[in-house]
Design an enzyme around this catalytic site. Sequence first.
Site, mmCIF file in Angstrom:
data_model
loop_
_atom_site.group_PDB
_atom_site.id
_atom_site.type_symbol
_atom_site.label_atom_id
_atom_site.label_comp_id
_atom_site.label_asym_id
_atom_site.label_seq_id
_atom_site.Cartn_x
_atom_site.Cartn_y
_atom_site.Cartn_z
ATOM 1 N N HIS A 92 -7.064 -3.555 18.412
ATOM 2 C CA HIS A 92 -6.999 -2.179 17.912
ATOM 3 C C HIS A 92 -8.394 -1.830 17.384
ATOM 4 C CE1 HIS A 92 -5.811 1.473 15.914
ATOM 5 N NE2 HIS A 92 -6.181 1.007 14.748
ATOM 6 N N ARG A 138 -11.348 2.607 6.750
ATOM 7 C CA ARG A 138 -12.793 2.793 6.991
ATOM 8 C C ARG A 138 -13.180 4.248 6.753
ATOM 9 N NH1 ARG A 138 -14.069 3.405 13.461
ATOM 10 N NH2 ARG A 138 -12.038 4.244 14.058
ATOM 11 N N ALA A 198 1.606 3.463 -2.083
ATOM 12 C CA ALA A 198 1.138 4.710 -2.705
ATOM 13 C C ALA A 198 -0.012 5.344 -1.934
ATOM 14 C CB ALA A 198 0.700 4.444 -4.145
ATOM 15 N N GLY A 199 -0.401 4.747 -0.824
ATOM 16 C CA GLY A 199 -1.513 5.275 -0.037
ATOM 17 C C GLY A 199 -1.079 6.395 0.887
ATOM 18 N N GLY A 219 0.831 -1.212 0.000
ATOM 19 C CA GLY A 219 0.000 0.000 0.000
ATOM 20 C C GLY A 219 0.855 1.247 0.000
ATOM 21 N N ASP A 224 -2.298 3.846 19.403
ATOM 22 C CA ASP A 224 -3.196 3.956 20.555
ATOM 23 C C ASP A 224 -2.404 4.284 21.824
ATOM 24 O OD1 ASP A 224 -5.536 2.884 18.990
ATOM 25 O OD2 ASP A 224 -4.218 1.152 18.911
ATOM 26 N N ARG A 282 -13.824 -0.657 12.648
ATOM 27 C CA ARG A 282 -12.709 -1.209 11.862
ATOM 28 C C ARG A 282 -13.006 -2.631 11.398
ATOM 29 N NH1 ARG A 282 -10.085 1.449 16.257
ATOM 30 N NH2 ARG A 282 -9.125 3.399 15.590
HETATM 31 N N1 LIG Z 1 -3.353 -0.072 13.012
HETATM 32 C C1 LIG Z 1 -3.478 1.239 13.026
HETATM 33 O O1 LIG Z 1 -3.219 1.887 14.069
HETATM 34 C C2 LIG Z 1 -3.948 2.003 11.831
HETATM 35 C C3 LIG Z 1 -4.354 1.335 10.701
HETATM 36 N N2 LIG Z 1 -4.793 2.020 9.603
HETATM 37 C C4 LIG Z 1 -5.200 1.239 8.419
HETATM 38 O O2 LIG Z 1 -4.154 1.249 7.464
HETATM 39 C C5 LIG Z 1 -4.696 0.938 6.174
HETATM 40 C C6 LIG Z 1 -4.151 1.875 5.113
HETATM 41 O O3 LIG Z 1 -4.584 3.196 5.357
HETATM 42 P P1 LIG Z 1 -4.295 4.382 4.315
HETATM 43 O O4 LIG Z 1 -2.875 4.395 3.900
HETATM 44 O O5 LIG Z 1 -4.871 5.595 4.938
HETATM 45 O O6 LIG Z 1 -5.215 3.934 3.098
HETATM 46 P P2 LIG Z 1 -5.146 4.430 1.573
HETATM 47 O O7 LIG Z 1 -6.410 4.040 0.921
HETATM 48 O O8 LIG Z 1 -4.673 5.834 1.486
HETATM 49 O O9 LIG Z 1 -3.966 3.523 0.997
HETATM 50 C C7 LIG Z 1 -4.060 2.154 0.934
HETATM 51 C C8 LIG Z 1 -3.225 1.680 -0.233
HETATM 52 O O10 LIG Z 1 -3.245 0.259 -0.224
HETATM 53 C C9 LIG Z 1 -3.273 -0.160 -1.554
HETATM 54 N N3 LIG Z 1 -3.752 -1.536 -1.596
HETATM 55 C C10 LIG Z 1 -5.028 -1.992 -1.542
HETATM 56 N N4 LIG Z 1 -5.048 -3.327 -1.638
HETATM 57 C C11 LIG Z 1 -3.764 -3.727 -1.724
HETATM 58 C C12 LIG Z 1 -3.144 -4.992 -1.865
HETATM 59 N N5 LIG Z 1 -3.854 -6.113 -1.937
HETATM 60 N N6 LIG Z 1 -1.792 -5.029 -1.928
HETATM 61 C C13 LIG Z 1 -1.077 -3.900 -1.867
HETATM 62 N N7 LIG Z 1 -1.601 -2.677 -1.755
HETATM 63 C C14 LIG Z 1 -2.937 -2.595 -1.687
HETATM 64 C C15 LIG Z 1 -4.173 0.834 -2.274
HETATM 65 O O11 LIG Z 1 -3.916 0.841 -3.672
HETATM 66 C C16 LIG Z 1 -3.768 2.138 -1.596
HETATM 67 O O12 LIG Z 1 -2.737 2.799 -2.308
HETATM 68 C C17 LIG Z 1 -6.221 0.998 6.357
HETATM 69 O O13 LIG Z 1 -6.731 -0.322 6.490
HETATM 70 C C18 LIG Z 1 -6.390 1.770 7.657
HETATM 71 O O14 LIG Z 1 -7.600 1.479 8.288
HETATM 72 C C19 LIG Z 1 -4.805 3.385 9.583
HETATM 73 C C20 LIG Z 1 -4.397 4.092 10.688
HETATM 74 C C21 LIG Z 1 -3.940 3.460 11.893
HETATM 75 O O1 LIG Z 2 -9.591 4.653 12.873
HETATM 76 C C1 LIG Z 2 -9.259 4.189 11.772
HETATM 77 O O2 LIG Z 2 -10.018 3.627 10.977
HETATM 78 C C2 LIG Z 2 -7.801 4.263 11.417
HETATM 79 C C3 LIG Z 2 -7.097 3.749 12.588
HETATM 80 O O3 LIG Z 2 -6.976 2.547 12.772
HETATM 81 C C4 LIG Z 2 -6.734 4.699 13.635
HETATM 82 O O4 LIG Z 2 -6.667 5.905 13.383
HETATM 83 O O5 LIG Z 2 -6.482 4.243 14.745
#
Ligand SMILES: NC(=O)C1=CN([C@@H]2O[C@H](COP(=O)(O)OP(=O)(O)OC[C@H]3O[C@@H](n4cnc5c(N)ncnc54)[C@H](O)[C@@H]3O)[C@@H](O)[C@H]2O)C=CC1
Ligand SMILES: O=C([O-])CC(=O)C(=O)O
Length: 327
Positions: A187, A92, A13-14, A11, A159, A98
């Site tokens: 989480h 989300r 490019a995200g 991911g 967190d 989540r």
């Molecule tokens: N654990 C945590 O504390 C946190 C987790 N997250 C999670 O992180 C994830 C990514 O968030 P963002 O970067 O904001 O999302 P985003 O939508 O900006 O980027 C996600 C990227 O993943 C790529 N992608 C989708 N399916 C894929 C695959 N099968 N293989 C490789 N790449 C793939 C997409 O093309 C996109 O570029 C989300 O699930 C979000 O909920 C976000 C914040 C905190």
């Molecule tokens: O809340 C979300 O969906 C993204 C995330 O995991 C966080 O910010 O902790």
Amino acid sequence: MKNPITVSVTGAAGQIGYALLFRIASGAMFGPDQPVALRLIEIEPAMNALQGVVMELDDCAFPLLQSVTTSSDLDEGFNGTNWALLVGSVPRGAGMERNDLLGINGKIFTGQGEAIGRSAAADVRVVVVGNPCNTNCLIAMQHASGVPSDRFFAMTRLDENRAKSQLAVKAGVHSSEVTNLCIWGNHSSTQYPDFYNAKIGGKPATEVINDEAWLQQTFIPAVQQRGSAIIKARGASSAASAANGIVDTVRSLCSPTAAGDWFSVAVCSPGAYGIDAGLIASMPIRTEDGKTWSVVEGVEVNAFSREKIDASIAELNGEKEAVKHLL
Ligand SMILES: NC(=O)C1=CN([C@@H]2O[C@H](COP(=O)(O)OP(=O)(O)OC[C@H]3O[C@@H](n4cnc5c(N)ncnc54)[C@H](O)[C@@H]3O)[C@@H](O)[C@H]2O)C=CC1
Ligand SMILES: O=C([O-])CC(=O)C(=O)O
């Protein structure tokens, strides 16, 4: 010059990728004398955007960045990797929990786990960030043939950092004064930020913040709901703070933990604290050598904490049941 550490990021490019890659390449993750090789993984439709990110990485001329490769082929992307940071997945939107993402994202982690098992370095460690990260991590772990379960982690460090910051503001001190802050469980909005064992300036947080009602009724939901609050305010889920949490997670796993302290990360439970063995659950973790970790023993779990931890573990068991076809 040290040998480079190879880091794969899915991911890439995200939005998290955009905040994360530059910090890895600048030395924030592994230190100022450690070269890194980046292996960036994206799905085909995002490859053009990823090329733009690579151009920007080039334009930084980072002294520590030895190479950057891009791929949508998982075996190529995880080839020889020492750290697999699994970010790629759908975030989300407002009004979602989540674990509403399980049906969309869960299946991503079967193929990624398999490819890590086939292609990563023998010492690979895997940090799952894509939500719901605990259960996605469980899926990846089950499919990564030959990779020991103690190499799999799901991120609860954001967190922990949020909780430390909230306590510091309330106590009127710098966040670095807050130690021994454990996030227990999932989480998710059931996570339990354990203020009973936290310390502020070396004293129990409950002595420094002498307001149990605030701690139980305001602090806990504020940490549990912080991700939603960010989505509401920004119109997109947290990205820079999430990337920072990833940097902190890897740094904590790679460097000896300060005496008497611990950090939060979800690991494959060895059955400690009544948490079902094999679930990916957050608990207090230490490392003495920056390679192997252990669960801190003897952390007091009072009746209030027990109830909160049990609720989050019940949720994790429910998520596990929901994805049993992927395990
Ligand atoms: N654990 C945590 O504390 C946190 C987790 N997250 C999670 O992180 C994830 C990514 O968030 P963002 O970067 O904001 O999302 P985003 O939508 O900006 O980027 C996600 C990227 O993943 C790529 N992608 C989708 N399916 C894929 C695959 N099968 N293989 C490789 N790449 C793939 C997409 O093309 C996109 O570029 C989300 O699930 C979000 O909920 C976000 C914040 C905190
Ligand atoms: O809340 C979300 O969906 C993204 C995330 O995991 C966080 O910010 O902790």
